[in-house]
Motif scaffolding. Structure first.
Motif, PDB file in Angstrom:
ATOM      1  N   UNK A  15       0.714  -0.923  -0.105  1.00 20.86           N
ATOM      2  CA  UNK A  15      -0.011  -0.059  -0.065  1.00 20.86           C
ATOM      3  C   UNK A  15       0.757   1.076  -0.060  1.00 20.86           C
ATOM      4  N   UNK A  16       0.679   2.218  -0.765  1.00 21.54           N
ATOM      5  CA  UNK A  16       1.502   3.361  -0.995  1.00 21.54           C
ATOM      6  C   UNK A  16       0.402   4.463  -1.454  1.00 21.54           C
ATOM      7  N   UNK A  17       0.863   5.732  -1.013  1.00 16.27           N
ATOM      8  CA  UNK A  17       0.250   6.911  -1.363  1.00 16.27           C
ATOM      9  C   UNK A  17       0.601   7.519  -2.571  1.00 16.27           C
ATOM     10  N   UNK A  18      -0.186   7.891  -3.557  1.00 17.15           N
ATOM     11  CA  UNK A  18       0.417   8.347  -4.757  1.00 17.15           C
ATOM     12  C   UNK A  18      -0.077   9.710  -5.147  1.00 17.15           C
ATOM     13  N   UNK A  19       1.004  10.789  -5.405  1.00 12.46           N
ATOM     14  CA  UNK A  19       0.423  12.030  -5.817  1.00 12.46           C
ATOM     15  C   UNK A  19       0.180  12.126  -7.219  1.00 12.46           C
ATOM     16  N   UNK A  20      -0.447  13.433  -7.712  1.00 12.32           N
ATOM     17  CA  UNK A  20      -0.380  13.660  -9.041  1.00 12.32           C
ATOM     18  C   UNK A  20      -1.559  12.919  -9.923  1.00 12.32           C
ATOM     19  N   UNK A  21      -2.631  12.663  -9.307  1.00 12.80           N
ATOM     20  CA  UNK A  21      -3.713  12.018  -9.844  1.00 12.80           C
ATOM     21  C   UNK A  21      -4.931  12.474  -9.873  1.00 12.80           C
ATOM     22  N   UNK A  22      -5.171  14.088  -9.793  1.00 10.63           N
ATOM     23  CA  UNK A  22      -6.237  14.843  -9.808  1.00 10.63           C
ATOM     24  C   UNK A  22      -6.764  15.361 -11.152  1.00 10.63           C
ATOM     25  N   UNK A  23      -7.937  15.142 -11.467  1.00  8.53           N
ATOM     26  CA  UNK A  23      -8.511  15.434 -12.829  1.00  8.53           C
ATOM     27  C   UNK A  23      -8.818  16.926 -12.635  1.00  8.53           C
ATOM     28  N   UNK A  24      -8.252  17.626 -13.660  1.00  5.81           N
ATOM     29  CA  UNK A  24      -8.538  19.053 -13.802  1.00  5.81           C
ATOM     30  C   UNK A  24     -10.044  19.252 -14.102  1.00  5.81           C
ATOM     31  N   UNK A  25     -11.019  18.559 -14.292  1.00  7.04           N
ATOM     32  CA  UNK A  25     -12.482  18.696 -14.500  1.00  7.04           C
ATOM     33  C   UNK A  25     -13.292  17.961 -13.581  1.00  7.04           C
ATOM     34  N   UNK A  26     -12.620  17.453 -12.560  1.00  3.94           N
ATOM     35  CA  UNK A  26     -13.587  16.629 -11.598  1.00  3.94           C
ATOM     36  C   UNK A  26     -14.645  17.200 -10.930  1.00  3.94           C
ATOM     37  N   UNK A  27     -14.494  18.639 -10.516  1.00  7.98           N
ATOM     38  CA  UNK A  27     -15.335  19.240  -9.789  1.00  7.98           C
ATOM     39  C   UNK A  27     -16.728  19.385 -10.819  1.00  7.98           C
TER      40      UNK A  27
END
Length: 400
Positions: free
Chosen positions: A1-13
């Motif tokens: 198990x690890x926590x990963x950065x940089x996975x946010x979609x620009x249009x998710x909201x």
């Protein structure tokens, strides 16, 4: 198990709001948070979370079978005496259950530990089943996660299949929740969507609008008989409400069934430990008045060092971490919920299993059980060691 950065979609909201996921931010804090995600290996998902959760549910059913034949146990679980037969009869009839969510402490190393089983009114269905999958597909397409990434998530399909098993084709199901709570409505609408996919009729009714007709049947605000009722409303309250005496004779099929009043009760964790002491996925847990020197099982747990990291006190009934206290082995306070809404209830004492610290947040693994099988994973994390109402929902993926 690890926590990963940089996975946010620009249009998710925009995607969330277009889908009606309007509670993605609550109390000025993000609830849905895809700035990071949790990554697992397939072996880890299958052998550390999925299979143990399915096995734990089977143990739960064994424990229910014993508890319904023992009024003393039901009394300790604070089941009203007048409704004990109603609860027990629902098990003896083999009334079907729909779903539940186990909350597990897991740090990527040892076996996951069952903190509690939200077996009656678990929420976060939409975000776990729908929007988490939407994130997976979007993140893969955008190259934010590997193209072959997968997810432990067939929640919606499993719910549809389960409704088809429980109900006859064309049956009508009423879905009830307390009025004015967006998150609760999203949960019952998610279930109603699954019921419609199973070929059933689905009607929403506010809990306060459910009535009793002259023949003793439950009816909605339009006087339609409620043959099957899913209620996002806890049995510990339903059994104490005005009109509760009419439930047993109403002829209504309840989802969740009355026997879930035993399982959703945190005291049931003590019943499980009593029956399956030493199970690798269970924590030593005792009713508070049994957590004393001289109690054989408690003394065995002490001698084994199970309380070396401290204890957790929890009310039999609570939500969002309310009333929870973490204490050191000598009883000093480590952390406590600010909410006292459930402090009037009896308590359990459980061995403390710390949630891991992942970048200043503490994740709890929520494994979804549908029809007895683990079908999905949802993760919430909190800055506090106690997962509370300001926790964040985090997506996950399985690495290829």
């Amino acid at each position: 198990m690890r926590k990963v950065d940089g996975v946010e979609r620009p249009d998710w909201t925009a995607r969330a709001e277009a889908a009606g996921f309007v509670f993605h931010t609550m109390h000025g804090e993000p609830y849905w948070d895809e700035t990071t995600a949790y990554a697992f290996t397939l072996e880890e998902i299958e052998t550390r979370l999925e299979d143990p959760s399915t096995a734990l549910h089977a143990l739960v059913r064994e424990a229910v079978a014993r508890a319904v034949g023992d009024e003393a146990t039901m009394a300790r679980l604070d089941i009203p005496e007048v409704h004990m037969e109603f609860v027990a009869d629902s098990w003896r009839r083999k009334d079907a259950d729909l779903y539940g969510r186990m909350d597990l402490a897991y740090d990527g190393n040892g076996p996951a530990k069952l903190l509690e089983y939200n077996a009656d009114t678990p929420t976060s269905l939409y975000e776990a089943g729908h929007f988490q999958w939407d994130w997976l597909e979007g993140a893969r397409e955008a190259g934010l996660i590997p193209a072959g990434a997968d997810q432990l998530n067939r929640l919606q399909e499993a719910l549809t299949e389960r409704f088809a098993e429980i109900c006859a084709p064309g049956d009508d199901v009423h879905f009830a929740a307390v009025a004015g709570v967006e998150e609760d409505y999203a949960n019952v609408e998610t279930l109603a969507y699954a019921a419609r996919d199973a070929g059933l009729g689905a009607h929403f009714v506010e809990m306060g609008q459910i009535g009793i007709d002259p023949s003793g049947r439950l009816v909605d605000e339009e006087a339609r008989i409620i043959g099957t009722l899913f209620k996002l409303y806890p049995w510990e309250d339903f059994l104490r409400d005005e009109g509760a005496d009419a439930l047993a004779a109403s002829g209504t099929l309840f989802l969740e069934p009355p026997w879930k009043a035993l399982v959703s009760n945190k005291g049931f964790l003590a019943v499980l430990w009593d029956m399956f002491e030493g199970h690798p996925n269970l924590l030593p847990t005792f009713f508070a008045d049994d957590a004393v020197r001289g109690s054989p099982a408690f003394d065995r747990a002490m001698a084994a060092g199970h309380f070396a990291r401290g204890t957790v006190r929890k009310p039999l009934f609570s939500r969002e971490g309310a009333g929870v206290r973490i204490e050191t082995p000598d009883g000093a306070l480590v952390e406590a919920s600010e909410s006292t809404a459930y402090d009037r209830h009896l308590q359990i004492v459980q061995a403390y299993a710390p949630l891991p610290d992942m970048g200043g947040f503490h994740p709890v693994m929520g494994t979804w059980i549908v029809g007895g099988t683990c079908v999905a994973l949802g993760i919430r994390e909190d800055r506090s060691r106690i997962t509370q109402d300001l926790s964040r929902f985090k997506p996950h993926y399985i690495e290829p």
